[in-house]
Design a protein around this motif. Structure first.
Motif, PDB file in Angstrom:
ATOM      1  N   ASN A 169       0.847  -1.174   0.000  1.00 26.07           N
ATOM      2  CA  ASN A 169       0.000   0.000   0.000  1.00 26.07           C
ATOM      3  C   ASN A 169       0.894   1.240   0.000  1.00 26.07           C
ATOM      4  O   ASN A 169       1.592   1.510   0.975  1.00 26.07           O
ATOM      5  CB  ASN A 169      -0.875  -0.058   1.264  1.00 26.07           C
ATOM      6  N   LYS A 170       0.887   1.975  -1.117  1.00 28.74           N
ATOM      7  CA  LYS A 170       1.826   3.090  -1.257  1.00 28.74           C
ATOM      8  C   LYS A 170       1.529   4.231  -0.295  1.00 28.74           C
ATOM      9  O   LYS A 170       2.452   4.874   0.222  1.00 28.74           O
ATOM     10  CB  LYS A 170       1.810   3.603  -2.698  1.00 28.74           C
ATOM     11  N   PHE A 278      -6.042  -6.175   3.307  1.00 32.87           N
ATOM     12  CA  PHE A 278      -5.219  -5.264   2.505  1.00 32.87           C
ATOM     13  C   PHE A 278      -6.064  -4.099   1.993  1.00 32.87           C
ATOM     14  O   PHE A 278      -5.629  -2.952   1.981  1.00 32.87           O
ATOM     15  CB  PHE A 278      -4.594  -6.034   1.338  1.00 32.87           C
ATOM     16  N   PHE A 279      -7.289  -4.419   1.616  1.00 26.83           N
ATOM     17  CA  PHE A 279      -8.175  -3.368   1.104  1.00 26.83           C
ATOM     18  C   PHE A 279      -8.577  -2.399   2.212  1.00 26.83           C
ATOM     19  O   PHE A 279      -8.829  -1.227   1.982  1.00 26.83           O
ATOM     20  CB  PHE A 279      -9.447  -3.973   0.488  1.00 26.83           C
ATOM     21  N   MET A 280      -8.661  -2.931   3.460  1.00 28.99           N
ATOM     22  CA  MET A 280      -9.103  -2.121   4.588  1.00 28.99           C
ATOM     23  C   MET A 280      -7.941  -1.386   5.248  1.00 28.99           C
ATOM     24  O   MET A 280      -8.137  -0.685   6.236  1.00 28.99           O
ATOM     25  CB  MET A 280      -9.769  -3.009   5.655  1.00 28.99           C
ATOM     26  N   GLY A 281      -6.722  -1.607   4.756  1.00 24.31           N
ATOM     27  CA  GLY A 281      -5.560  -0.962   5.366  1.00 24.31           C
ATOM     28  C   GLY A 281      -5.137  -1.595   6.683  1.00 24.31           C
ATOM     29  O   GLY A 281      -4.438  -0.979   7.481  1.00 24.31           O
ATOM     30  N   THR A 288       0.734 -12.284  -1.889  1.00 30.66           N
ATOM     31  CA  THR A 288      -0.411 -12.734  -2.674  1.00 30.66           C
ATOM     32  C   THR A 288       0.041 -13.085  -4.083  1.00 30.66           C
ATOM     33  O   THR A 288       1.218 -13.351  -4.303  1.00 30.66           O
ATOM     34  CB  THR A 288      -1.510 -11.645  -2.654  1.00 30.66           C
ATOM     35  N   GLY A 289      -0.889 -13.095  -5.019  1.00 35.99           N
ATOM     36  CA  GLY A 289      -0.534 -13.453  -6.388  1.00 35.99           C
ATOM     37  C   GLY A 289      -1.278 -12.596  -7.393  1.00 35.99           C
ATOM     38  O   GLY A 289      -2.102 -11.753  -7.015  1.00 35.99           O
ATOM     39  N   GLU A 290      -0.990 -12.841  -8.670  1.00 37.43           N
ATOM     40  CA  GLU A 290      -1.507 -11.975  -9.737  1.00 37.43           C
ATOM     41  C   GLU A 290      -3.030 -11.910  -9.780  1.00 37.43           C
ATOM     42  O   GLU A 290      -3.603 -10.921 -10.207  1.00 37.43           O
ATOM     43  CB  GLU A 290      -0.953 -12.441 -11.084  1.00 37.43           C
ATOM     44  N   TRP A 291      -3.709 -12.971  -9.301  1.00 37.06           N
ATOM     45  CA  TRP A 291      -5.166 -12.989  -9.340  1.00 37.06           C
ATOM     46  C   TRP A 291      -5.780 -11.857  -8.522  1.00 37.06           C
ATOM     47  O   TRP A 291      -6.911 -11.457  -8.738  1.00 37.06           O
ATOM     48  CB  TRP A 291      -5.690 -14.341  -8.849  1.00 37.06           C
ATOM     49  N   SER A 292      -4.993 -11.319  -7.564  1.00 39.16           N
ATOM     50  CA  SER A 292      -5.524 -10.298  -6.667  1.00 39.16           C
ATOM     51  C   SER A 292      -5.712  -8.946  -7.349  1.00 39.16           C
ATOM     52  O   SER A 292      -6.461  -8.105  -6.859  1.00 39.16           O
ATOM     53  CB  SER A 292      -4.595 -10.123  -5.471  1.00 39.16           C
ATOM     54  N   TYR A 299     -12.593  -4.153  -5.312  1.00 37.32           N
ATOM     55  CA  TYR A 299     -12.981  -3.821  -3.936  1.00 37.32           C
ATOM     56  C   TYR A 299     -12.287  -2.581  -3.388  1.00 37.32           C
ATOM     57  O   TYR A 299     -12.735  -2.009  -2.405  1.00 37.32           O
ATOM     58  CB  TYR A 299     -12.712  -5.002  -3.008  1.00 37.32           C
ATOM     59  N   ALA A 300     -11.154  -2.215  -3.970  1.00 33.93           N
ATOM     60  CA  ALA A 300     -10.456  -1.029  -3.471  1.00 33.93           C
ATOM     61  C   ALA A 300      -9.937  -0.241  -4.668  1.00 33.93           C
ATOM     62  O   ALA A 300      -8.732  -0.072  -4.845  1.00 33.93           O
ATOM     63  CB  ALA A 300      -9.314  -1.444  -2.548  1.00 33.93           C
ATOM     64  N   PRO A 301     -10.885   0.247  -5.494  1.00 38.65           N
ATOM     65  CA  PRO A 301     -10.466   0.871  -6.754  1.00 38.65           C
ATOM     66  C   PRO A 301      -9.583   2.101  -6.547  1.00 38.65           C
ATOM     67  O   PRO A 301      -8.820   2.468  -7.437  1.00 38.65           O
ATOM     68  CB  PRO A 301     -11.795   1.230  -7.439  1.00 38.65           C
TER      69      PRO A 301
END
Lengths: 447, 293
Positions: A169-170, A278-281, A288-292, A299-301
């Motif tokens: 998460n940048k 990860f989406f919720m911080g 993880t992998g490429e599918w994510s 879910y976290a555009p």
């Protein structure tokens, strides 16, 4: 009275006959329906294909099967889904046991391939591959090409593979004073970033943690280790690099209170759901992998994120990933092997593989499919395909005990990470146990 | 054989055939396989007592899983029996709306195990679960981490089991209604208070039903599987690897059907021995109506 009794007897006979008939029918019907398909007179050969994919992935696959059926007049594929939420295909095991297997199935996991191959229930594919002019080593990424070989022969082919990396998460990097444009490349840098991103509330409970390594079976490779020596045929569970990997993972016990981590983790939604940590911080870095990519988009555009390959310690392996997935096999008991191969050969050609992998967002194991512009336009997929094509993509070792072995590796990891057991002692014990298991299984398979 | 007997057998034959093919044969076969190395794919071959010997001498998880299972038998089962009896006693009062409460307490036991397991995963969540939120409201600042803590995972499963006490409760309730009122009247005339009535009238009259629930519970506890399979898959740190789960993993993970069969027979013998002990002791504490002592 007499009349009554006569009536009873004849009714009894009729009931008996009906019973026998229905019993016979109920026993034969499933036998007739299950297993290999049957050839209709004059029509195409019907073959049965068992898949483990479901939902959207199944729809995409059905589209491909339909396309095959449209373009091949001599073979008709009937696809049945054998989706099982626990992920272990017991039905497959029982089908093999009873000899009631379909003509083609992709319900065999990479880690089970050797266990089945060595038990003689799979058809080796080398002859078919040669006849169709196919060259596995030129077509497939090296990790997958190695994984499908057991005892020098090819036992299955895959249409998907997955690259493991760390998504970060940048925004949280920036907040922690880290440079989001230069993510960690070594385990030391990873450790520092993990701590920098970790935050507690006033009562000492986690608001977020930076990173927690998991999957010893994979990190062992990152540290330069391995689980099995192909040349000597020996178990290498306590390879010094494996011990180093587990010791490093366990060092996170000193960085965090892992009981609190577990409690915190139990508040996470499923990784790939809208409430994913990860989406919720709740975590700054996600192994993880490429599918994510698709899930993050969904879910976290607005999440600003990047990725990096698993960082390696000095002397370790850079750009390490696992390789493999569901394997397509032809059971030895299949009665329509030529037709089964015709389907398998088509399914594992560049276009269907590219189509399937792009639709379900997996890395294609076929090099030609990876050149598809759709993948090449996507920076994450360019990265994931590149790693999968490298020398450090590791598939399941070609040993029959691997299903047990990997389960035991997970148990060791848990006992060390959460139970505080000694890494070296645990891996020594695993070494002894698995060496014994391997020699016993080899002995049994010779009989 | 008379015609009636034959016809009777014919009509019973669907069950008889089903029993022979799907129950009796597998039981006998598993005994045979327990003396074999067998992966369910290739032909079994005879290894004598090897599976049993390895089970007792090499398999540390065998002892651990047996210990976990004994916890459910020794701690979980008596608690469950006491809870269902307690609820039954409360629900045996003659009050308005009792049918409603009885339904309410019975309801959880008809919930499918998988559904209630997933529900309890959330209830027992250490940080956001209702159980711990309630405990924290009650002033316990560090409530247990339940299923994520090896020390609390089994008690958590026991707690969850109590929620399903309604199944045993209805049986007690039915038996309670069968206790003749004159016995209570006679006891109270003799000056017995409510506790003495419970001890000397209710308990003896209920004892056959307690025995039934105990035996069924014993068998069920030794086979404890589904909740652990769904909720914890044996973790954390093998603390919920129950015997049946260990057996299942050996059969379906390791391809060791022979070994798993041996495990099943050992479990059978243990269960049988415990049930036998309970039966033997029952002569001393179970009272059947019409008996004199």
């Amino acid at each position: 009275m007499r009349g009554d009794r006569l009536a009873t007897v004849s009714t009894g006979k009729r009931v008996w006959r009906t019973l026998v008939r229905s019993l016979a029918l109920s026993l034969t019907l499933p036998l007739a329906l299950a297993g290999c398909g049957f050839a209709r007179q004059g029509g195409p050969t019907e073959i049965v294909y068992w898949t483990g994919w479901s939902g959207h992935e199944l729809e995409v696959l059905q589209g491909l099967v339909d396309e095959f059926n449209r373009t091949h007049s001599d073979v008709h594929v009937r696809m049945l889904t054998q989706f099982n939420t626990t992920g272990s295909y017991q039905k497959v095991r029982i089908a093999f046991a009873g000899g009631a297997t379909p003509d083609v199935m992709s319900t065999v996991w990479d880690y089970e391939l050797a266990a089945y191959a060595k038990r003689g229930v799979l058809e080796p594919l080398d002859g078919y591959l040669a006849k169709s002019g196919r060259d596995l080593d030129r077509e497939y990424t090296p990790g997958v090409a190695k994984m499908v070989r057991v005892d020098g022969r090819v036992w299955g082919l895959t249409i998907t593979t997955n690259t493991i990396f760390i998504a970060y998460n940048k925004a949280l990097y920036r907040q922690a004073g880290l440079n989001p444009d230069s993510p960690p490349t070594t385990t030391d840098e990873l450790d520092r970033a993990a701590l920098a991103c970790t935050q507690y509330d006033s009562s000492g409970r986690f608001v977020r943690y930076g990173f927690l390594p998991s999957s010893l079976s994979l990190w062992a490779y990152v540290f330069g280790g391995r689980w099995y020596d192909d040349l000597t045929g020996a178990v290498t569970a306590n390879d010094p690099a494996n011990v180093a990997a587990l010791t490093w993972m366990a060092s996170y016990r000193k960085r965090y209170d892992l009981r609190r981590v577990q409690a915190f983790q139990s508040t996470f939604g499923g990784e790939s759901t809208a409430n994913g940590p990860f989406f919720m911080g709740k975590i700054a870095m996600w192994q993880t992998g490429e599918w994510s990519e698709e899930f993050i988009r969904r879910y976290a555009p607005t999440l600003e994120w990047g990725w990096f390959a698993l960082p390696a310690p000095p002397g370790g392996r850079r750009n390490t990933t696992s390789a493999g997935g569901s394997v397509f096999v032809i059971p030895a008991a299949c009665r329509h092997k030529a037709a089964a191969w015709e389907f398998l050969n088509w399914m594992t050609s560049a276009k269907p593989v590219a189509e399937f992998c792009w639709s379900i967002k997996n890395v294609p194991p076929l090099i030609a499919s990876g050149r598809d512009p759709r993948f090449q336009r996507d920076p994450l997929f360019r990265f994931a395909i590149g790693i999968q094509r490298g020398p450090n993509a590791f598939g399941a070792p070609p040993i029959a005990i691997w299903p047990t072995y990997r389960h035991e590796i997970d148990r060791v990891e848990e006992s060390v990470m959460f139970g505080g057991a000694d890494p070296k002692a645990q891996l020594d014990r695993l070494q002894a146990n698995m060496t014994r298991e391997l020699s016993r299984t080899r002995e049994e398979l010779r009989q | 054989m008379t015609r009636n007997q034959r016809n009777g057998l014919l009509f019973a034959s669907p069950w008889l055939i089903g029993f022979a093919v799907f129950v009796a044969y597998p039981i006998c076969a598993s005994l045979f396989y327990s003396f074999c190395a067998w992966d369910a794919i290739r032909a079994p071959h005879w290894v004598g007592l090897q599976n049993y010997q390895r089970l007792f001498t090499e398999d540390d998880l065998f002892w651990k899983s047996l210990g976990n299972t004994m916890f459910m038998v020794i701690v979980g089962l008596p608690l469950g029996l006491a809870a269902s009896l307690g609820i039954a006693l409360l629900l045996n009062q003659k009050l308005r709306g009792m049918a409603f409460y009885r339904t309410l307490y019975y309801l959880p036991s008809i919930t499918p195990v998988i559904a209630s397991s997933i529900l309890w995963l959330w209830l027992l969540n250490p940080e956001i679960g209702l159980v711990n939120i309630a405990l924290m409201k009650a002033g316990i600042t560090h409530p247990p981490a339940w299923l994520t803590d090896p020390a609390w995972s089994k008690p958590a499963l026991v707690l969850m089991g109590l929620w399903g006490a309604g199944g045993g409760m209805v049986i007690y309730l039915a038996a309670l209604q069968d206790v003749p009122t004159p016995l209570y009247e006679a006891a109270s005339l003799d000056g017995a208070n409510i506790l003495q009535q419970f001890r000397h009238v209710t308990l003896p009259m209920l004892s056959p039903v307690i025995l039934f629930n105990l035996i069924m519970g014993l068998i069920g506890s030794f086979q404890y599987f589904t909740q652990a399979y769904v909720m914890t898959n044996g973790g954390p740190e093998d603390s919920t690897t129950f015997y049946a789960l260990h057996l299942f993993n050996r059969a379906f993970l390791d391809f060791k059907m022979g070994y798993a069969s041996a495990m099943a027979w050992v479990l059978f013998v243990i269960t049988l021995a415990c049930a036998f002990l309970v039966f033997r002791s029952s002569a001393r504490w179970v009272y059947y109506g019409g008996e004199t002592r």
